[in-house]
Design an enzyme around this catalytic site. Sequence first.
Site, PDB file in Angstrom:
ATOM      1  CE  LYS A 290      -4.506   0.684   0.029  1.00  0.00           C
ATOM      2  NZ  LYS A 290      -5.471  -0.109  -0.744  1.00  0.00           N
TER       3      LYS A 290
ATOM      4  N   GLY B 255     -20.171   6.205  -2.887  1.00  0.00           N
ATOM      5  CA  GLY B 255     -19.208   6.536  -3.920  1.00  0.00           C
ATOM      6  C   GLY B 255     -19.275   5.506  -5.028  1.00  0.00           C
TER       7      GLY B 255
END
Length: 353
Positions: A80, A182
């Site tokens: 990440k 979203g």
Amino acid sequence: MEILEYMEAHGHEQLLICHEPSQGLRAFIAIHDTTLGPACGGLRVWPHESEDDAIMDVLRLSRAMTYKSAVAGLDLGGGKALIMADPHTDKNEAMLRAFGRHVDSLGGRYVTTEDVGMTPRDVEYIAQETEHVVGLPESLGGSGDTSLMTGLGVYLGMKAAAKATWGDESLSGRTVALQGFGHVGSNTATHLLEEGAKLVVTDIFESARQEAADMGAIVVEPDDIYDAECDIFSPCALGGVLNGDTIPRLRCEIVAGGANNQLLSDADGDLLEERGMTYAPDYVVNAGGIINVGSEIGGVYRKDRALELTKRIYRTTLDVIETARSEGITTNAAAARIAERRIAAVRGLKAML
């Protein structure tokens, strides 16, 4: 925060600090485990208040990516990245290309892609500096919008949890409370509405709430979503929303959503279990995104293959729930156990070579 102690305790391999003041770049790349393959995970652009917060974010998320790929059967490890910046005012081409050079310096140990605060155009900027990037637009041979597969996977995870909880996978007539509308939330909603489910929705943005209302959902204020009477509660926004304060407020039998790191702590998984709720672990049901972009690595992207692997989320979710019940542990612990067993087996095979 004792960073090295935390990394050792949780099995992290590497933390890279990326700093280029001339381009405004302050970033971190965390690589958790590369036993199964190169670490793959998205880049977030987010204005954390402190470096410690940003580092903890990438360390936790990279570990979750290891487990997500392992449970999904992918030959990928967990990574990440995060740029400490406001995605609306600070982000620019030079910053992203500078980040791309740092990714390239890792020689393929980490493959980056889009995450919170990013757009497909941003991924194109990074690709100018490194080939170790996925999630490019379909016009450039990439897999395009990852939220399509993610939304499908969350929907299939809900159906599997329904099958395990009620003996029937049908969601027709069921009420789903979506926290966050979203890309992932709205794509999940599309599948639910097509099956005849009822929606209660919230989002911090008025435009998203209006979109949900236009689709026929009941819209509530952000904090009221925890009190909504529903069959399934679906966190599709930020992490840490399932905790000692919110879980007692939930009025559902199933929790299944697309947000990462939904549990504030492992103890919150125990609390869901104690309250009789079936929890479909986040990194099990939201794996459609990593499946989609992972299908780009090492060759030409094939949408049919990505779709085939995403559909397996239904069976994987059932396996996790069945493992939890047979071994007397929480579903969160069961998912981790399945991931760790696969990683250990592959690590053992490599040791034999």
